[in-house]
Design a protein around this motif. Structure first.
Motif, short mmCIF file in Angstrom:
data_model
loop_
_atom_site.label_atom_id
_atom_site.label_comp_id
_atom_site.label_asym_id
_atom_site.label_seq_id
_atom_site.Cartn_x
_atom_site.Cartn_y
_atom_site.Cartn_z
N UNK A 109 0.85 -1.19 0.00
CA UNK A 109 0.00 0.00 0.00
C UNK A 109 0.89 1.25 0.00
N UNK A 110 1.00 1.94 -1.13
CA UNK A 110 1.87 3.12 -1.23
C UNK A 110 1.54 4.20 -0.20
N UNK A 111 0.26 4.34 0.14
CA UNK A 111 -0.11 5.37 1.12
C UNK A 111 0.42 5.04 2.50
N UNK A 112 0.31 3.77 2.87
CA UNK A 112 0.82 3.36 4.18
C UNK A 112 2.35 3.41 4.22
N UNK A 113 2.98 3.10 3.07
CA UNK A 113 4.44 3.20 3.01
C UNK A 113 4.87 4.65 3.19
N UNK A 114 4.15 5.57 2.54
CA UNK A 114 4.46 7.00 2.68
C UNK A 114 4.25 7.45 4.13
N UNK A 115 3.23 6.92 4.77
CA UNK A 115 2.95 7.25 6.16
C UNK A 115 4.10 6.82 7.07
N UNK A 116 4.56 5.58 6.87
CA UNK A 116 5.67 5.08 7.67
C UNK A 116 6.95 5.86 7.38
N UNK A 117 7.21 6.14 6.11
CA UNK A 117 8.39 6.93 5.75
C UNK A 117 8.35 8.30 6.40
N UNK A 118 7.16 8.88 6.47
CA UNK A 118 7.02 10.19 7.12
C UNK A 118 7.37 10.16 8.59
N UNK A 119 7.20 9.02 9.21
CA UNK A 119 7.55 8.85 10.62
C UNK A 119 9.04 8.56 10.78
N UNK A 120 9.57 7.63 9.97
CA UNK A 120 10.93 7.14 10.14
C UNK A 120 11.99 8.05 9.52
N UNK A 121 11.74 8.54 8.31
CA UNK A 121 12.78 9.27 7.58
C UNK A 121 13.30 10.51 8.29
N UNK A 122 12.45 11.35 8.90
CA UNK A 122 13.01 12.51 9.62
C UNK A 122 13.90 12.10 10.79
N UNK A 123 13.55 11.03 11.47
CA UNK A 123 14.37 10.54 12.58
C UNK A 123 15.71 10.02 12.07
N UNK A 124 15.67 9.29 10.96
CA UNK A 124 16.91 8.80 10.35
C UNK A 124 17.77 9.97 9.89
N UNK A 125 17.13 10.97 9.30
CA UNK A 125 17.87 12.14 8.79
C UNK A 125 18.61 12.86 9.91
N UNK A 126 17.97 13.01 11.05
CA UNK A 126 18.63 13.68 12.18
C UNK A 126 19.87 12.91 12.63
N UNK A 127 19.72 11.60 12.73
CA UNK A 127 20.85 10.77 13.15
C UNK A 127 21.95 10.76 12.09
N UNK A 128 21.55 10.69 10.82
CA UNK A 128 22.53 10.70 9.74
C UNK A 128 23.32 12.00 9.73
N UNK A 129 22.63 13.13 9.94
CA UNK A 129 23.32 14.41 9.97
C UNK A 129 24.35 14.47 11.10
N UNK A 130 23.97 13.93 12.26
CA UNK A 130 24.89 13.90 13.39
C UNK A 130 26.10 13.02 13.11
N UNK A 131 25.87 11.85 12.51
CA UNK A 131 26.97 10.95 12.16
C UNK A 131 27.87 11.57 11.10
N UNK A 132 27.27 12.26 10.15
CA UNK A 132 28.03 12.90 9.08
C UNK A 132 28.97 13.96 9.66
N UNK A 133 28.46 14.77 10.55
CA UNK A 133 29.30 15.79 11.19
C UNK A 133 30.45 15.17 11.96
N UNK A 134 30.15 14.12 12.72
CA UNK A 134 31.18 13.45 13.52
C UNK A 134 32.25 12.83 12.64
N UNK A 135 31.84 12.16 11.56
CA UNK A 135 32.81 11.52 10.67
C UNK A 135 33.66 12.53 9.93
N UNK A 136 33.06 13.66 9.55
CA UNK A 136 33.82 14.69 8.83
C UNK A 136 34.88 15.34 9.72
N UNK A 137 34.68 15.28 11.04
CA UNK A 137 35.67 15.85 11.98
C UNK A 137 36.77 14.85 12.31
N UNK A 138 36.59 13.59 11.92
CA UNK A 138 37.53 12.53 12.27
C UNK A 138 38.69 12.50 11.27
#
Length: 198
Positions: free
Chosen positions: A70-99
């Motif tokens: 169901x594409x609508x339910x997939x979009x609903x789940x992505x709307x929940x998960x993707x922003x959370x993943x993006x925040x963590x990815x941004x933090x990891x990206x900053x940390x790795x770029x400083x290493x």
């Protein structure tokens, strides 16, 4: 880094880590977010208790069956998960770029182009493998039916389009030594270290 399901992106990522790169695995981050109790509560409210195990954790297989049908339910789940993943990815990206020891940062994402992540990348590597090879890997590693494999692949941008948009292609259909040679060459080119380029 992009590629089809079962293409060997995880193997390429492991080689890159061995070569001094830092890898951000979007799939792993998404799995971890899905195991968060707050996310589990939300998913249970949306779809009922059948999407969770007896211990309250999310049954990822059941959620996958629900959202990939169901594409609508997939979009609903992505709307929940993707922003959370993006925040963590941004933090990891900053940390790795400083290493200082990290030669390059690699984002391994099945939806690299679909989510626009390719826009923050200096280069995109497409991991290639024949469909038969990919299907055999998925069947052995994940126990998917061919129907599920095909269904999930159709939910993503076409492989031809991803291949066209990539800057480099490595083929994981052959042996590990051959793959490693390709990955070493591509990383050297991206970092401007390949004396044979140009």
């Amino acid at each position: 880094m992009a590629g089809g399901i079962g293409a060997g992106k995880s193997t390429v990522a492991a080689i890159l880590v061995d070569l001094g790169a830092g890898v951000i695995d979007s799939d792993r981050l998404a799995r971890e977010e899905l195991s968060d109790p707050m996310v589990a509560d939300t998913v249970r409210q949306w779809w009922g208790p059948f999407v969770c195990h007896a211990d309250g954790t999310v049954d990822r297989a059941r959620v996958a069956q629900l959202v990939f049908g169901d594409p609508r339910e997939r979009a609903r789940l992505n709307g929940l998960i993707h922003p959370r993943v993006a925040r963590r990815r941004d933090g990891l990206l900053e940390a790795l770029e400083r290493e200082p020891a990290v030669r390059a940062v690699v984002i391994d994402s099945p939806l690299l182009f679909e989510t626009g992540l390719n826009g923050i990348c200096d280069a995109v590597v497409f991991v290639e493998a024949d469909r038969g090879v990919r299907w055999a890997r998925v069947r052995a590693d994940r126990g998917w039916s061919e129907e599920e494999f095909t269904h999930r692949e159709k939910s993503q941008q076409s492989l031809d389009r991803k291949r066209e948009r990539a800057d480099y292609i490595v083929d994981s259909s052959s042996g590990l030594d051959t793959l490693r040679f390709q990955v070493e060459r591509v990383l050297s080119r991206i970092l401007g270290e390949d004396p044979h380029e140009g």
